[in-house]
Design a protein around this motif. Structure first.
Motif, PDB file in Angstrom:
ATOM      1  N   GLU A  58      44.945  13.133  42.249  1.00 48.10           N
ATOM      2  CA  GLU A  58      43.188  13.470  41.511  1.00 48.10           C
ATOM      3  C   GLU A  58      42.864  12.463  40.472  1.00 48.10           C
ATOM      4  O   GLU A  58      43.948  11.814  40.021  1.00 48.10           O
ATOM      5  CB  GLU A  58      43.614  14.805  40.795  1.00 48.10           C
ATOM      6  CG  GLU A  58      42.285  15.330  40.529  1.00 48.10           C
ATOM      7  CD  GLU A  58      42.381  16.724  39.497  1.00 48.10           C
ATOM      8  OE1 GLU A  58      43.955  17.712  39.752  1.00 48.10           O
ATOM      9  OE2 GLU A  58      41.099  16.905  39.549  1.00 48.10           O
ATOM     10  N   ASN A 116      36.676  14.399  41.082  1.00 41.47           N
ATOM     11  CA  ASN A 116      36.200  15.395  40.592  1.00 41.47           C
ATOM     12  C   ASN A 116      33.950  15.794  40.725  1.00 41.47           C
ATOM     13  O   ASN A 116      33.927  15.195  40.604  1.00 41.47           O
ATOM     14  CB  ASN A 116      36.377  16.410  39.150  1.00 41.47           C
ATOM     15  CG  ASN A 116      37.807  16.687  38.980  1.00 41.47           C
ATOM     16  OD1 ASN A 116      37.830  18.185  39.592  1.00 41.47           O
ATOM     17  ND2 ASN A 116      39.016  15.830  38.727  1.00 41.47           N
ATOM     18  N   GLU A 148      36.697  17.418  44.810  1.00 36.84           N
ATOM     19  CA  GLU A 148      36.264  18.846  43.770  1.00 36.84           C
ATOM     20  C   GLU A 148      35.687  19.614  42.815  1.00 36.84           C
ATOM     21  O   GLU A 148      35.082  18.818  42.924  1.00 36.84           O
ATOM     22  CB  GLU A 148      38.444  18.844  43.241  1.00 36.84           C
ATOM     23  CG  GLU A 148      39.219  18.349  44.174  1.00 36.84           C
ATOM     24  CD  GLU A 148      40.925  18.060  43.415  1.00 36.84           C
ATOM     25  OE1 GLU A 148      40.624  19.054  41.943  1.00 36.84           O
ATOM     26  OE2 GLU A 148      41.533  17.666  43.192  1.00 36.84           O
ATOM     27  N   ASP A 178      38.047  23.366  43.378  1.00 38.92           N
ATOM     28  CA  ASP A 178      38.713  23.711  41.515  1.00 38.92           C
ATOM     29  C   ASP A 178      39.053  24.924  41.117  1.00 38.92           C
ATOM     30  O   ASP A 178      38.267  25.800  41.014  1.00 38.92           O
ATOM     31  CB  ASP A 178      38.628  22.947  41.048  1.00 38.92           C
ATOM     32  CG  ASP A 178      39.109  21.519  40.121  1.00 38.92           C
ATOM     33  OD1 ASP A 178      40.880  22.115  40.281  1.00 38.92           O
ATOM     34  OD2 ASP A 178      38.732  20.475  39.500  1.00 38.92           O
ATOM     35  N   LYS A 199      42.378  25.052  44.744  1.00 38.08           N
ATOM     36  CA  LYS A 199      43.412  25.118  43.957  1.00 38.08           C
ATOM     37  C   LYS A 199      43.580  25.621  43.091  1.00 38.08           C
ATOM     38  O   LYS A 199      42.336  26.303  42.265  1.00 38.08           O
ATOM     39  CB  LYS A 199      42.797  23.642  43.463  1.00 38.08           C
ATOM     40  CG  LYS A 199      42.957  22.412  44.089  1.00 38.08           C
ATOM     41  CD  LYS A 199      42.242  21.357  43.476  1.00 38.08           C
ATOM     42  CE  LYS A 199      43.878  20.428  42.457  1.00 38.08           C
ATOM     43  NZ  LYS A 199      43.278  19.091  41.635  1.00 38.08           N
TER      44      LYS A 199
HETATM   45 CA    CA Z   1      40.493  18.951  39.650  1.00 36.79          CA
END
Ligand code: CA
Ligand code: C2E
Ligand code: CA
Ligand code: CA
Length: 277
Positions: A58, A116, A148, A178, A199
């Motif tokens: 990530e 993200n 995400e 996320d 997640k």
């Molecule tokens: Ca994230």
């Protein structure tokens, strides 16, 4: 010129102007920061359970501010979202992540990087084309990237966001929810969204070994992910005890300090090369 009275009260507009433009962490400073290369990325591994094999990374952005020093994203992402600077910033993050994947590919390392994405990024109809262009320009496939998004980002203004998510999905970007568990998305909403990964938020993960409630939430999420055929990642895994709990609950992927802290690509590259050699 304008008459400035010393006793005049600061108007709301002026106040906003100060926050947005004169603030050392404001929109103008961020825009300049992008130009001046003040931002950089840390990468944190995502691993398979059990075993801890790295399956991807990530990207987490940092800002080396010329006056204020290193800034955490929690200090600047909210204002970037409010002011729209998040649009160039996200493009920059994706570009840097793609540069890294392109470097690694030349060295024989194939992996995926998650970026993200904010709700604000889903307000632009051209975002899927822009993102795809950034990736293609480096000779990469969109399927090497996971975007995400928080639950809230995915389901606010659902009609427009859904349209844009579908466009991103059609380009072959993988989409991840996320901080799962902290929002309010219903099962019906989840089923309509073109996601491939969930997640589980750290707030559940970190207490999973001690809280029956958290463990039950994770157990239900494992079942949900199975039914919807989604990948499942537990975030914020710090201890062996939590890891064992997650393995018992059937969580297939994890992320957290236990497997690796967020670190620059230059730190991960050699470790990954060692694996392929
Ligand atoms: Ca994230
Ligand atoms: P997030 O997406 O939920 O990212 C996970 C955060 O948890 C990261 O904080 C990471 O460093 C931290 N973390 C990872 N493993 C552990 C662990 O085992 N224990 C603990 N206590 N923390 C762990 P970071 O890097 O400060 O980022 C904070 C948030 O800022 C991110 O939360 C994300 O929402 C946002 N963010 C970071 N980079 C970007 C970006 O490029 N774009 C956008 N829109 N948001 C970003
Ligand atoms: Ca997260
Ligand atoms: Ca989180």
């Amino acid at each position: 010129g304008t008459l400035t009275k010393p006793w005049r009260m600061t108007s709301l507009n002026e106040l906003l102007d100060r926050i947005v433009h004169k603030n050392p962490l404001g929109a103008d400073a961020m825009a300049r920061g992008i130009e001046n290369d003040e931002f950089f990325l840390h990468l944190q591994p995502k691993v398979a359970l059990p075993g801890g094999r790295i399956t991807g990374f990530e990207a987490l952005v940092r800002w080396e501010h010329p006056q204020l020093g290193l800034q955490s994203p929690v200090n600047f992402i909210p204002l970037a979202e409010q002011t729209g600077v998040i649009e160039p910033l996200t493009r920059w993050v994706l570009g840097r992540a793609a540069d890294t994947l392109a470097d690694w590919k030349r060295e024989g390392v194939e992996t995926r990087i998650a970026v993200n994405v904010s709700a604000r990024n889903l307000m632009s109809l051209t975002v899927a084309d822009e993102f795809a262009q950034i990736v293609k320009a480096r000779g990469l496939e969109c399927s090497s990237f996971i975007l995400e998004l928080t639950e809230t980002a995915a389901v606010t203004n659902l009609v427009d966001a859904l349209d844009i998510l579908v466009r991103l999905r059609l380009k072959d970007f993988a989409l991840s929810i996320d901080d799962f568990g902290t929002g309010y998305s219903s099962l019906a909403q989840l089923q309509r969204l073109p996601f491939s990964e969930l997640k589980i938020d750290r707030s559940f993960v970190s207490v999973s070994a001690t809280s029956t409630e958290a463990a039950n939430t994770i157990r239900a999420t494992v079942e949900l992910a199975r039914r919807l055929q989604l990948d499942l990642v537990a975030e914020g895994v710090e201890t062996e005890t939590v890891e064992r709990t997650l393995i018992d609950l059937g969580v297939p992927h994890a992320q957290g300090y236990r497997y690796g802290r967020p670190e620059p690509a230059e730190v991960w590259g050699p470790r990954l090369r060692q694996r392929v050699e």
